[in-house]
Design an enzyme around this catalytic site. Structure first.
Site, PDB file in Angstrom:
ATOM      1  N   THR A  43       4.361  -2.103   1.432  1.00  0.00           N
ATOM      2  CA  THR A  43       5.618  -2.305   1.333  1.00  0.00           C
ATOM      3  C   THR A  43       5.973  -3.612   1.444  1.00  0.00           C
ATOM      4  OG1 THR A  43       5.925  -0.064   2.235  1.00  0.00           O
ATOM      5  CG2 THR A  43       7.718  -1.609   2.057  1.00  0.00           C
ATOM      6  N   THR A  44       5.456  -4.321   2.499  1.00  0.00           N
ATOM      7  CA  THR A  44       5.645  -5.578   2.787  1.00  0.00           C
ATOM      8  C   THR A  44       5.283  -6.752   1.270  1.00  0.00           C
ATOM      9  OG1 THR A  44       5.253  -5.268   4.939  1.00  0.00           O
ATOM     10  CG2 THR A  44       5.404  -7.480   4.339  1.00  0.00           C
ATOM     11  N   TYR A 106       9.910  11.045  -2.161  1.00  0.00           N
ATOM     12  CA  TYR A 106      10.898  11.732  -3.137  1.00  0.00           C
ATOM     13  C   TYR A 106      10.607  13.105  -3.504  1.00  0.00           C
ATOM     14  CZ  TYR A 106      14.417  12.219  -7.100  1.00  0.00           C
ATOM     15  OH  TYR A 106      15.361  12.803  -7.828  1.00  0.00           O
ATOM     16  N   TYR A 132      -0.488   6.949   5.339  1.00  0.00           N
ATOM     17  CA  TYR A 132       0.449   6.173   5.925  1.00  0.00           C
ATOM     18  C   TYR A 132       1.728   7.157   6.086  1.00  0.00           C
ATOM     19  CZ  TYR A 132       4.174   2.446   5.719  1.00  0.00           C
ATOM     20  OH  TYR A 132       5.213   1.522   5.937  1.00  0.00           O
ATOM     21  N   ARG A 137      11.187   5.878   4.878  1.00  0.00           N
ATOM     22  CA  ARG A 137      11.337   5.554   3.495  1.00  0.00           C
ATOM     23  C   ARG A 137      10.837   6.778   2.408  1.00  0.00           C
ATOM     24  NH1 ARG A 137      10.970   0.118   2.131  1.00  0.00           N
ATOM     25  NH2 ARG A 137      11.004  -1.291   4.107  1.00  0.00           N
ATOM     26  N   LYS A 160      -1.785   5.199   9.724  1.00  0.00           N
ATOM     27  CA  LYS A 160      -0.702   4.157   9.915  1.00  0.00           C
ATOM     28  C   LYS A 160       0.535   5.042  10.283  1.00  0.00           C
ATOM     29  CE  LYS A 160       2.084   0.397   8.127  1.00  0.00           C
ATOM     30  NZ  LYS A 160       2.490  -0.453   7.105  1.00  0.00           N
ATOM     31  N   ILE A 205      -0.773  -2.273  12.130  1.00  0.00           N
ATOM     32  CA  ILE A 205      -0.568  -2.739  10.636  1.00  0.00           C
ATOM     33  C   ILE A 205       0.829  -3.171  10.696  1.00  0.00           C
ATOM     34  CG2 ILE A 205      -0.552  -2.329   8.220  1.00  0.00           C
ATOM     35  CD1 ILE A 205      -2.833   0.002   8.666  1.00  0.00           C
TER      36      ILE A 205
END
Length: 293
Positions: A43-44, A106, A132, A137, A160, A205
């Site tokens: 994401t980052t 989604y 993850y 999100r 994570k 992380i």
């Protein structure tokens, strides 16, 4: 895999293109400051906006810079099992040591669907897979009992955890330790990393380690060694910066912070846009007060 601090690294841009030179220089900064793993294209790293040729080059640079000294873990998760498998296979072909696979977004799969999704990926890619979990999100939360079911796949090596639910994290760690499993649990939330590691987790992380790799690494190592006094001091010292780096959606604030540190341009790809003027002062002040800037 690793115990300690893995940085979910940014992807630098310049004039709309990936700035590969700055990316290489930034990875060296991370490695020189004690990071135990490089997490690329998460994401980052603005992975949804990165095309296939850019992905390939970014992975190759990370593998080259890591030089086998720390693992390179590549974000490959999508909301399609088949696409995730293909992306994971490509990452391993380019030399990745593991893949980070986000809970499908989604679609909102059931727990059975999540178990089968990760099981299918693990069966077909064979290399190390990290789950993850970030329901804020994705809209879906993989529960501890489902994670534990995934232990039957030997190459699902860790999770994570960014659910934000400390009870869920503690329950998972307790269940894993009762099985004497070496399955790893890393915090996906910087402000909860201290607590997760004190509960028996394996590290973080991290986003904040983009700007403060040495302090973050020292904090986590201090916990793992039992030096809680040192760790607690660093956690409290970094806490305002942790908050500031999420004053807007990640990675908007950290990109601005790193531009102040001359590691990248303050540039993102739409639909993300640069940090608002008011929040720039918030981030700058937090960097200065934490001794980073």
């Amino acid at each position: 895999m690793f115990r300690g601090t893995g940085t979910a690294v940014i992807t630098p841009f310049k004039d709309g293109a990936v700035d590969f030179g700055s990316f290489r220089r930034f990875l060296r900064f991370q490695l020189e400051n004690g990071i135990e793993a490089l997490i690329v294209l998460g994401t980052t790293g603005e992975s949804p906006t990165i095309n296939e040729s850019e992905r390939t080059k970014l992975i190759r640079i990370a593998v080259d810079e890591a030089g086998g000294k720390v693992p390179v873990i590549v974000g490959t998760g999508t909301n399609s099992t088949e696409k995730t498998i293909k992306s994971s296979l490509k990452a391993f072909d380019e030399g990745a040591d593991g893949v980070l696979v986000v809970v499908p977004y989604y679609n909102k799969p059931t727990q059975e669907g999540l178990y089968r999704h990760f099981g299918e990926i693990a069966t077909r890619v064979q290399g190390p897979v990290i789950i993850y979990n970030v329901p804020g999100r994705t809209g879906a939360n993989i529960l501890p009992d489902t994670v534990i079911r995934c232990l039957e796949f030997n190459n699902i090596v860790g999770v994570k955890e960014a659910s934000g639910d400390q009870y869920q994290v503690d329950y998972l760690i307790s269940a894993l330790r009762s099985k004497e499993s070496d399955f790893k649990v890393w915090s996906g939330n910087d402000d909860q990393a201290f607590h997760l590691c004190c509960s028996g987790g394996d590290g973080v992380i991290s986003v904040i380690s983009n700007v403060a790799p040495m302090k973050t690494s020292t904090m986590i190592h201090s916990i793992l060694k039992g030096d809680l006094h040192i760790a607690r001091g660093l956690h409290l010292e970094l806490l305002p910066l942790m908050k500031a780096l999420f004053v807007e959606s990640n990675p908007i604030p950290v990109k601005y912070a790193l531009s102040l540190m001359n590691y990248c341009q303050n540039e993102l790809r739409l639909p993300l846009y640069e940090l608002s003027e008011g929040n720039r002062n918030v981030v700058r002040k937090a960097l200065q007060e934490s001794g980073v800037l």
